[in-house]
Motif scaffolding. Sequence first.
Motif, PDB file in Angstrom:
ATOM      1  N   LYS A  18       0.840  -1.203   0.000  1.00  0.00           N
ATOM      2  CA  LYS A  18       0.000   0.000   0.000  1.00  0.00           C
ATOM      3  C   LYS A  18       0.877   1.255   0.000  1.00  0.00           C
ATOM      4  CE  LYS A  18      -3.496   1.718   3.305  1.00  0.00           C
ATOM      5  NZ  LYS A  18      -3.059   3.089   3.491  1.00  0.00           N
ATOM      6  N   GLY A  19       0.371   2.350  -0.526  1.00  0.00           N
ATOM      7  CA  GLY A  19       1.140   3.595  -0.531  1.00  0.00           C
ATOM      8  C   GLY A  19       1.519   4.034   0.877  1.00  0.00           C
ATOM      9  N   GLY A  20       2.742   4.549   1.032  1.00  0.00           N
ATOM     10  CA  GLY A  20       3.154   5.128   2.308  1.00  0.00           C
ATOM     11  C   GLY A  20       3.560   4.131   3.385  1.00  0.00           C
ATOM     12  N   GLU A 198      -1.235  -1.681  10.980  1.00  0.00           N
ATOM     13  CA  GLU A 198      -2.476  -0.920  11.118  1.00  0.00           C
ATOM     14  C   GLU A 198      -3.566  -1.660  10.363  1.00  0.00           C
ATOM     15  OE1 GLU A 198      -1.778   3.035   9.671  1.00  0.00           O
ATOM     16  OE2 GLU A 198       0.032   3.238  10.894  1.00  0.00           O
ATOM     17  N   GLU A 199      -4.808  -1.332  10.695  1.00  0.00           N
ATOM     18  CA  GLU A 199      -5.920  -2.127  10.181  1.00  0.00           C
ATOM     19  C   GLU A 199      -5.959  -2.186   8.653  1.00  0.00           C
ATOM     20  OE1 GLU A 199      -9.843  -0.699  10.920  1.00  0.00           O
ATOM     21  OE2 GLU A 199     -10.752  -2.560  10.217  1.00  0.00           O
ATOM     22  N   LEU A 200      -5.983  -1.007   8.030  1.00  0.00           N
ATOM     23  CA  LEU A 200      -6.220  -1.015   6.588  1.00  0.00           C
ATOM     24  C   LEU A 200      -5.047  -1.579   5.791  1.00  0.00           C
ATOM     25  CD1 LEU A 200      -8.267   2.257   6.534  1.00  0.00           C
ATOM     26  CD2 LEU A 200      -9.106  -0.075   6.270  1.00  0.00           C
ATOM     27  N   ARG A 203      -5.345  -5.316   5.993  1.00  0.00           N
ATOM     28  CA  ARG A 203      -6.409  -5.851   5.155  1.00  0.00           C
ATOM     29  C   ARG A 203      -5.971  -5.845   3.686  1.00  0.00           C
ATOM     30  NH1 ARG A 203     -12.170  -3.936   6.640  1.00  0.00           N
ATOM     31  NH2 ARG A 203     -11.299  -4.753   8.564  1.00  0.00           N
ATOM     32  N   GLU A 204      -5.346  -4.749   3.278  1.00  0.00           N
ATOM     33  CA  GLU A 204      -4.903  -4.675   1.886  1.00  0.00           C
ATOM     34  C   GLU A 204      -3.831  -5.700   1.576  1.00  0.00           C
ATOM     35  OE1 GLU A 204      -4.100  -0.955  -0.122  1.00  0.00           O
ATOM     36  OE2 GLU A 204      -5.630  -0.026   1.125  1.00  0.00           O
ATOM     37  N   GLU A 207      -5.570  -8.919   1.007  1.00  0.00           N
ATOM     38  CA  GLU A 207      -6.180  -8.951  -0.329  1.00  0.00           C
ATOM     39  C   GLU A 207      -5.116  -9.087  -1.415  1.00  0.00           C
ATOM     40  OE1 GLU A 207      -9.815  -5.930   0.938  1.00  0.00           O
ATOM     41  OE2 GLU A 207      -8.386  -5.308  -0.621  1.00  0.00           O
ATOM     42  N   MET A 227       7.655  -0.377  10.874  1.00  0.00           N
ATOM     43  CA  MET A 227       7.233   0.510  11.952  1.00  0.00           C
ATOM     44  C   MET A 227       6.529  -0.235  13.097  1.00  0.00           C
ATOM     45  SD  MET A 227       7.566   3.873  10.577  1.00  0.00           S
ATOM     46  CE  MET A 227       6.123   4.885  10.826  1.00  0.00           C
ATOM     47  N   ARG A 263       1.441   4.502  24.137  1.00  0.00           N
ATOM     48  CA  ARG A 263       2.430   3.686  23.446  1.00  0.00           C
ATOM     49  C   ARG A 263       2.090   2.198  23.557  1.00  0.00           C
ATOM     50  NH1 ARG A 263       8.066   4.040  22.546  1.00  0.00           N
ATOM     51  NH2 ARG A 263       8.832   1.936  22.125  1.00  0.00           N
ATOM     52  N   ARG A 266      -0.629   1.158  21.278  1.00  0.00           N
ATOM     53  CA  ARG A 266      -0.153   0.959  19.897  1.00  0.00           C
ATOM     54  C   ARG A 266       0.619  -0.353  19.773  1.00  0.00           C
ATOM     55  NH1 ARG A 266      -2.363   4.825  16.633  1.00  0.00           N
ATOM     56  NH2 ARG A 266      -2.009   3.139  15.175  1.00  0.00           N
ATOM     57  N   LEU A 269      -1.990  -3.069  19.583  1.00  0.00           N
ATOM     58  CA  LEU A 269      -2.621  -3.058  18.260  1.00  0.00           C
ATOM     59  C   LEU A 269      -1.697  -3.720  17.233  1.00  0.00           C
ATOM     60  CD1 LEU A 269      -4.190   0.459  17.579  1.00  0.00           C
ATOM     61  CD2 LEU A 269      -5.326  -1.763  17.411  1.00  0.00           C
ATOM     62  N   TYR A 273      -2.247  -7.047  14.803  1.00  0.00           N
ATOM     63  CA  TYR A 273      -2.183  -7.054  13.342  1.00  0.00           C
ATOM     64  C   TYR A 273      -1.119  -8.032  12.845  1.00  0.00           C
ATOM     65  CZ  TYR A 273      -5.346  -3.153  13.519  1.00  0.00           C
ATOM     66  OH  TYR A 273      -6.438  -2.377  13.755  1.00  0.00           O
TER      67      TYR A 273
ATOM     68  N   GLY B  20       0.604   8.595  -0.751  1.00  0.00           N
ATOM     69  CA  GLY B  20      -0.032   7.431  -0.138  1.00  0.00           C
ATOM     70  C   GLY B  20       0.148   7.359   1.371  1.00  0.00           C
ATOM     71  N   GLY B  21      -0.798   6.710   2.051  1.00  0.00           N
ATOM     72  CA  GLY B  21      -0.656   6.408   3.470  1.00  0.00           C
ATOM     73  C   GLY B  21      -0.783   7.586   4.410  1.00  0.00           C
ATOM     74  N   ASP B  55     -14.851   0.467   4.819  1.00  0.00           N
ATOM     75  CA  ASP B  55     -14.525   0.155   6.212  1.00  0.00           C
ATOM     76  C   ASP B  55     -14.919   1.307   7.123  1.00  0.00           C
ATOM     77  OD1 ASP B  55     -13.381  -2.122   5.264  1.00  0.00           O
ATOM     78  OD2 ASP B  55     -11.357  -1.302   5.222  1.00  0.00           O
ATOM     79  N   PRO B 156      -3.046   7.992  -4.677  1.00  0.00           N
ATOM     80  CA  PRO B 156      -1.819   8.666  -4.272  1.00  0.00           C
ATOM     81  C   PRO B 156      -1.172   9.567  -5.341  1.00  0.00           C
ATOM     82  CG  PRO B 156      -1.787   6.409  -3.540  1.00  0.00           C
ATOM     83  CD  PRO B 156      -3.017   6.574  -4.369  1.00  0.00           C
ATOM     84  N   PRO B 358      -5.130   7.454  19.352  1.00  0.00           N
ATOM     85  CA  PRO B 358      -4.547   6.233  19.916  1.00  0.00           C
ATOM     86  C   PRO B 358      -5.070   4.966  19.240  1.00  0.00           C
ATOM     87  CG  PRO B 358      -5.961   7.354  21.517  1.00  0.00           C
ATOM     88  CD  PRO B 358      -5.904   8.225  20.314  1.00  0.00           C
ATOM     89  N   ASP B 360      -7.117   3.107  15.561  1.00  0.00           N
ATOM     90  CA  ASP B 360      -7.409   3.294  14.142  1.00  0.00           C
ATOM     91  C   ASP B 360      -8.828   3.798  13.948  1.00  0.00           C
ATOM     92  OD1 ASP B 360      -4.954   2.248  13.638  1.00  0.00           O
ATOM     93  OD2 ASP B 360      -5.679   0.265  13.058  1.00  0.00           O
TER      94      ASP B 360
END
Lengths: 309, 376
Positions: A18-20, A198-200, A203-204, A207, A227, A263, A266, A269, A273, B20-21, B55, B156, B358, B360
């Motif tokens: 995914k981007g970023g 992270e969630e998205l 998921r991506e 997929e 990260m 912290r 996170r 979380l 994931y 992106g992101g 979502d 993006p 904190p 998503d």
Amino acid sequence: MSEPPHPYDRRFVFVTGKGGVGKSTVTAMLALRSARRGARTLVCELNTQERVSCLLGHQPVGGTVTCIDRNLWAVNISPALAMEEYALMKLRFRAIYKLVFENPVMESLVRFVPGINDLLMMGKAFNHEREVDEEGQPAWDRVIIDAPATGHGVTFFKLPRTIRDAVPAGNMHREAAAMWALLTDPVRTAVHVVCLPEELPVRETTELHARLKGELGLPLGHVFLNMVPPPLFDAEARADFDRLLERPADPRLGLLWDVSRIRLAREALAAGYARELEALDMPIVRLPIQYTATFERPQIEALLETLPA
Amino acid sequence: MTGIEDLLRDRRLLITAGSGGVGKTTTAAAMAMRAAQGGRRVAVLTIDPAQRLADALGLDALGGTLKQVDPGHFEAADLRCEGQLFAMMLDVKTTGDQMVRRFAPDPATAQRILDNNYYRYFSASLAGAQEYMAVEQVRTLVEDDAFDLVVLDTPPAAHALDFLDAPERMLSALDSKAMQVLRGGGDESLAARLLGRGRGLVIKSINKLTGGPFIEELTDFFILFGSILDAMKASSRAVQALLRDDGTRFFLVTAPYRANVDEALHFRRQLDSRGFPFGGFLVNRVHRPVPTVTDDPTTLAHALDELSDLPLDRRERVVSGMLAGLTAHARMAERDREAIARLDRLADAPLVVVPLLPEDVRDLRGLDRVARSLTA
């Protein structure tokens, strides 16, 4: 049939996601690792604002293959240059090239073929893979490509197959078929996916994994989980911290408690994931967050340190 | 300068763009939600192939059709919504086919185009076709009286530009002399000549590059497509006008990092050079500044009365961990502050800061938190 080589040891390596999420970071890290181990390595970026060469402390290199470190070269592939190179190779004469490509009809035709840019860029990366030196030896031991982001990325990977099926015969068909054969070869090719905890992005990634593996049958490499917050406490200190059910009375400790709780939330979380990703049959490589003001070559080196040998 | 709150109230089209992101989709959804809550009928569109928007809006799936977000979801999240919120993901295949059907002079011509191999290759499989076709859909919705506001989330940066440039590229291709020749009727049509007469050097060379039958499909496609070009051309002009209309605003979403900020500034210049009206920068996921703690771990450990039953060294280890967490946070907050200051100095435009949450954003309540900082 013998086992395919370890993904790090393959010749044609893509980094997508995914981007970023840090594709360029992972590309830079893998390139440095490869070059350090003595492999002549070429990094390809595809017509973007260059990041990999900059992350490794070099000026942007543009469209010329440029040595940026020991055993390490980089190039930013632009569609226009790739087109010229390909056409010259096929048409042999610059005069014919000019006649064809500086012809307004052709210009319009090219404008009306969306995807042609991607095809040309992938074609150039592909040509680097089979490029040979004066002695007929492969010019590169490894070509690493910072691939487009998810979504666009699947279209990108599918392109050679699409063209192979859409164009019934001729040069373009042959090129596309050869590209597709390389892309799907688990001995030579590996596709790594970069993800964030992270969630998205997770998921991506799930997929993307399904589409790259199921729909396209590409040889997948690792998931790089970027990260990941490193644990703030060791197990004992964590248990002791967890006994602080309420904000400590001392205001300094109260502030520390607030920040630590964010912290730890996170961290939890991220761990969740990471577990979701474990369901995919791709090995996960965790890359820790570095809490530094800048992200440059020293941070890439530090990440490289965390990779298992 | 007009604040976001006002823009959400009185504009017709809001577009989020950026690399992106950085949270573009979330931001677009939050803006749309806020406008709907304020009583407008809002459609939020994404052309990103991922399911993010679905979502965040609590929709199970977004196809190529608009779906209303169930007002019950708002009630369930203790949120008021005076208007209506619709969401959809632009679907390339559907959009392209719809366009052919819409602009073709008759159903038979439409079908011949849809059956053309080159069209199928062009519309379904290849990068770029999506942006190319998407703008028309956006225009249709903006002109639809059923909606007061359309919020558009773009892919993006590198591709966001493709998207913004697509209508222009289409127009200039349509306006080019070559195309006019290609479209000329009967024997005068270049496409007809290419197909009919002995092949010249140009067509031979193109064949050498591609393979013979392909170019025939392509020229056939051009002849067929010529029949719908005038209608598309008018539509493309309307899109250009819409993107530059005062009812439209572009927002650049960025993360608070130097590289992202520089990218956003670069993007701003590109928007300006195209004459697209700019609404402001949205800086997402910013670490809030924290006070510093200068005392050493031992001093603090002595003050940790809540764990006074533990030996001092264990209390010190807890405190040291917490101090490391504070230091890391402070460093990120400082990095964010510098990036934002740089943007503020160079931007000369409204700038909104959305703090790092904190957790998503995954539902309306999460979107509401983002929306609150947007309109604060």
